[in-house]
Design an enzyme around this catalytic site. Structure first.
Site, mmCIF file in Angstrom:
data_model
loop_
_atom_site.group_PDB
_atom_site.id
_atom_site.type_symbol
_atom_site.label_atom_id
_atom_site.label_comp_id
_atom_site.label_asym_id
_atom_site.label_seq_id
_atom_site.Cartn_x
_atom_site.Cartn_y
_atom_site.Cartn_z
ATOM 1 N N HIS A 124 16.791 2.345 4.074
ATOM 2 C CA HIS A 124 17.576 1.423 3.252
ATOM 3 C C HIS A 124 18.861 2.063 2.734
ATOM 4 C CE1 HIS A 124 16.186 2.970 -0.718
ATOM 5 N NE2 HIS A 124 15.014 3.120 -0.141
ATOM 6 N N ASP B 278 16.403 9.341 -1.323
ATOM 7 C CA ASP B 278 15.962 7.939 -1.360
ATOM 8 C C ASP B 278 17.167 7.010 -1.359
ATOM 9 O OD1 ASP B 278 14.477 5.646 -1.619
ATOM 10 O OD2 ASP B 278 13.928 5.983 -3.706
ATOM 11 N N GLU C 97 16.475 -2.572 -0.761
ATOM 12 C CA GLU C 97 15.052 -2.244 -0.809
ATOM 13 C C GLU C 97 14.619 -2.051 -2.254
ATOM 14 O OE1 GLU C 97 11.436 0.282 -0.980
ATOM 15 O OE2 GLU C 97 13.412 0.803 -1.699
ATOM 16 N N GLU C 98 15.468 -1.393 -3.027
ATOM 17 C CA GLU C 98 15.046 -0.918 -4.346
ATOM 18 C C GLU C 98 14.697 -2.032 -5.330
ATOM 19 O OE1 GLU C 98 14.078 1.855 -4.906
ATOM 20 O OE2 GLU C 98 15.160 3.354 -3.769
ATOM 21 N N ASP D 133 11.567 6.431 4.784
ATOM 22 C CA ASP D 133 11.892 6.178 3.377
ATOM 23 C C ASP D 133 10.961 6.985 2.468
ATOM 24 O OD1 ASP D 133 12.892 5.186 1.009
ATOM 25 O OD2 ASP D 133 11.818 3.282 1.127
ATOM 26 N N HIS E 88 14.448 8.466 -7.710
ATOM 27 C CA HIS E 88 15.065 7.547 -8.688
ATOM 28 C C HIS E 88 15.673 8.260 -9.890
ATOM 29 C CE1 HIS E 88 12.293 3.996 -7.264
ATOM 30 N NE2 HIS E 88 12.981 4.534 -6.291
#
Lengths: 478, 478
Positions: free
Chosen positions: B299, B311, B345-346, B373, B444
């Site tokens: 992503h 990520d 995606e997130e 991912d 994140h």
């Protein structure tokens, strides 16, 4: 359906039934035992991993060793502090015995920080990061300045001959092969430049050598490491330094533009007389076979540039943790288990040799030795120096390790310190094999520091080692 | 030796010999073919790894995406820059087709940097690191201050009831389970606090929620991530923040000393109207089965705190590299291969849903999809969402991967973006499984940056993905 010929029926039914039941019972008993012990093993292995991940001490120990003591080259004050610290920590574990084994070690000191520059013309200079190789003689006071000849390996020297080498600095610039998956192979393919480069170049009249750092990454860290002058006399020895990978590429590029450039480097390292140091040893006496010894260890000395967290602080604290975890989960080994923290792996292997020599003299029967000396990264498995029967037994334990993502159980090297314990038969030597991709980013360089070690990865390594020790102790060797 | 009964010898010798030869030939031919293709496969796999490690582009791409673009939350300017960059880079690869697929995505902005403190009495405060969870409403201007009630999970709320929760900030403090080896399992065991914690606490009259960061390490980084209010009305929504693991432990310790302390936090995040964004898609047309599609992707969006290198910058550049490596080694796939760089995606999965919807509408026959991912760490293998027959075929390729230390081929999840492609049968979904021990140190959070990715590890992942794509393309699915 085939008719039973008469003569076969002489074996009367009751006997056949008994035979059948007998065979059945033996089979069932064997299978049940096997299943039960496999189940019990998996429970104990789980206990080991849980204890390491939830109540481990390896990371706290490494924090102390790295941040409160630091780099600990053989013969240094820090090496002695590490010996005293390790002895104290092992004593606190309540082992059956903790002692120091005296060993004479080389003492080499780096002196003031080295420096080097490339000189394109008088007054026009570019600094490059270097460090002395361990064991090198110093440059003359004020530094050594000479033209440079670049080679990709020792074998090129003979072709060039004395004429082209005499009076120059030989620059060994063969990089590690990036396409090799096992980075230790890539290291093995280059390290001769570092170890024997000076000795060989001196024979052709070189005045110094500069060696590309054994590093798979492009950066500015020079990586030190052991080198040897072989049987050169003192007057024949020439100074040897490592240059960072970026520095090596720069020097190579500048040489292509102008082969006349000079290299200047300045080192005041020194080799002193041997001094006394120690292996630190702790032991849990075996309950059933106290005269069979199993060793787990790493090396307590390190290079002086970083704090030696990966090489080999990780191996030290993981090895200590093996005995601590046995105590923690209440496992009493059948065989005598020793943790051996070897001194002087980096520049002499004196500790490993001394331990093996004394073990032989005392007639101690060593059946297994495991070393962790490949960094504190996520463990992948082990490599084994042993015969086929033992390897097969070990490989039969693979299912026990699968839940912990430990897959690698192959023949290969074990560890430098335990190597001298090798004998014809009757011993299995093993080396922990962590993920090796980042190892040479740190190996022997100033960035081999505590922050480069991940707590979980270190703890998983300790648990993996403890689990193998448990299985070797439980089932013995073939 | 047993005598041959007469009736068996009716089958005459010549016929039996012919039968024997025939069987032998079939067996030999089969074995030879198998050996030849396995040998050819291993040559191609080696080519793929060499190309990735020696002439790879993934790391250079990631450098640009991370350092020149940076964090790229859906709907942001950076997300748009990432779309344009990816389209341009794919076009330079000389694929058969490169296009953008329009998709409406949510747009949420963090606003000015959040802050928070614990107040023991008026004027006595201790700062703690927090960040808004993605999708949260802001606090009132000037911040939200309230007493705190600590819980270890949503299920405790009902026991406490409105009486004990009303007017308070609910502090979810269940840590990830350190003893779980697969860290994604540990994540799965906690993430409900983050995703649904605010929604559930609001029902009992809570005024805000603070969630312990999904991080296995003790440090000062708050980790953001998606949360949902479900069907709460706007007036029922309460602000939700993540607190660092160190901050969570501090808050918990202070609450034990004095349950009356107050927590103050200040956030001015905001949810806007949906905006248009894009999946970026590139395709190599299959030579033999152009109507069978195989997808590889990651992503393109990321959270906004770091630059999203692990990520999922890593997955993006690895997926692009798969097609580039095929070109590089001159491999022309039999099936049509698409790289799909999914948007959102997130916090919405809109890109993944849109791609699958359009594929279905067009009747495109997707047979395989692979997502990366899970970070750019050393690859260990793949997990597969497929039937037993396909898993067995894939597991038969294990020996081809063994030299690259790729051992993990198990059933399991694949990837969020490719999930919507799932159908009853006729498709294999796969997820790259890198070493996961350090993933949640960065996930994140502001430290998910380029320097946390190792070049070799990233390249090994790209090569491992390319090798699996090659084998799936060569042998198809069952």
């Amino acid at each position: 359906m085939r008719m039973i010929p008469m003569q076969q029926s002489f074996l009367s039914s009751p006997i056949r039934i008994l035979l059948f039941i007998g065979v059945f019972m033996i089979t069932t008993k064997g299978t049940t035992q096997k299943t039960t012990s496999a189940k019990q093993d998996s429970v104990i292995v789980k206990k080991i991993y849980n204890a390491s991940l939830l109540e481990g001490k390896s990371y706290e120990w490494l924090d102390y060793l790295s941040n409160q003591i630091g780099g600990r080259l053989s013969g240094s004050l820090n090496a002695q502090r590490a010996v005293e610290w390790a002895e104290k920590e092992l004593k606190e574990l309540g082992l059956d015995k903790v002692w120091l084994q005296s060993v004479m070690v080389p003492k080499w000191t780096r002196g003031v920080t080295e420096f080097a520059y490339i000189e394109t013309e008088l007054g026009k200079t570019t600094n490059v990061p270097i460090c002395a190789l361990g064991g090198s003689v110093p440059t003359p006071i004020g530094g050594l300045k000479a033209p440079v000849i670049e080679v990709k390996g020792i074998e090129e020297l003979a072709d060039l001959g004395t004429e082209k080498i005499k009076g120059k600095i030989v620059f060994y610039n063969r990089p590690m092969q990036a396409e090799l998956i096992q980075t230790f192979q890539a290291y093995g393919g280059c390290v001769d430049q570092r170890y024997a480069g000076a000795k060989e170049a001196a024979k052709f009249g070189a005045v110094g050598v500069i060696v590309r750092s054994m590093n798979l990454r492009q950066d500015d860290y020079p990586h030190t490491g052991a080198m040897s002058y072989g049987d050169l006399s003192n007057s024949e020895k020439i100074p040897a330094a490592a240059i960072s990978t970026n520095g090596a590429d720069l020097l190579s590029a500048m040489l292509k533009l102008n082969p006349q450039i000079k290299f200047n480097f300045n080192m005041n390292c020194r080799l002193w007389k041997d001094v006394e140091s120690f292996n630190v040893i702790g032991e849990i006496k075996g309950t059933t076979y106290p005269n069979e010894y199993m060793v787990v260890g790493g090396h307590l000395d390190s290079w002086d540039l970083g704090d030696g967290s990966h090489d080999d602080g990780a191996g030290i604290v993981q090895s200590m943790e093996v005995l601590r975890l046995f105590k923690k989960i209440g496992y009493k080994p059948k065989r005598s288990i020793r943790v051996v923290l070897f001194m002087n792996e980096e520049n002499g292997l004196r500790g490993g040799k001394k331990y093996a020599k004394e073990a032989k003299e005392k007639g101690e029967n060593h059946v297994f030795a495991l070393e962790s000396d490949a960094g504190g990264f996520t463990p992948r498995g082990f490599s084994f120096d042993c015969d086929e029967a033992n390897l097969q037994q070990i490989q039969s334990w693979k299912p026990l390790f699968a839940p912990y993502l430990i897959h690698y159980f192959e023949k290969g090297g074990s560890g430098a310190d335990i190597g001298p314990l090798k004998k014809e038969k009757g011993i299995v030597l093993a080396g922990l094999r962590p993920d090796s991709q980042r190892y040479f980013d740190y190996h022997h360089a100033a960035n081999d520091t505590f922050d480069a070690v991940n707590k979980r990865e270190l703890e998983l390594g300790a648990a993996t080692m403890t689990s193998l020790m448990y299985l070797m102790d439980t089932y013995g060797i073939k």
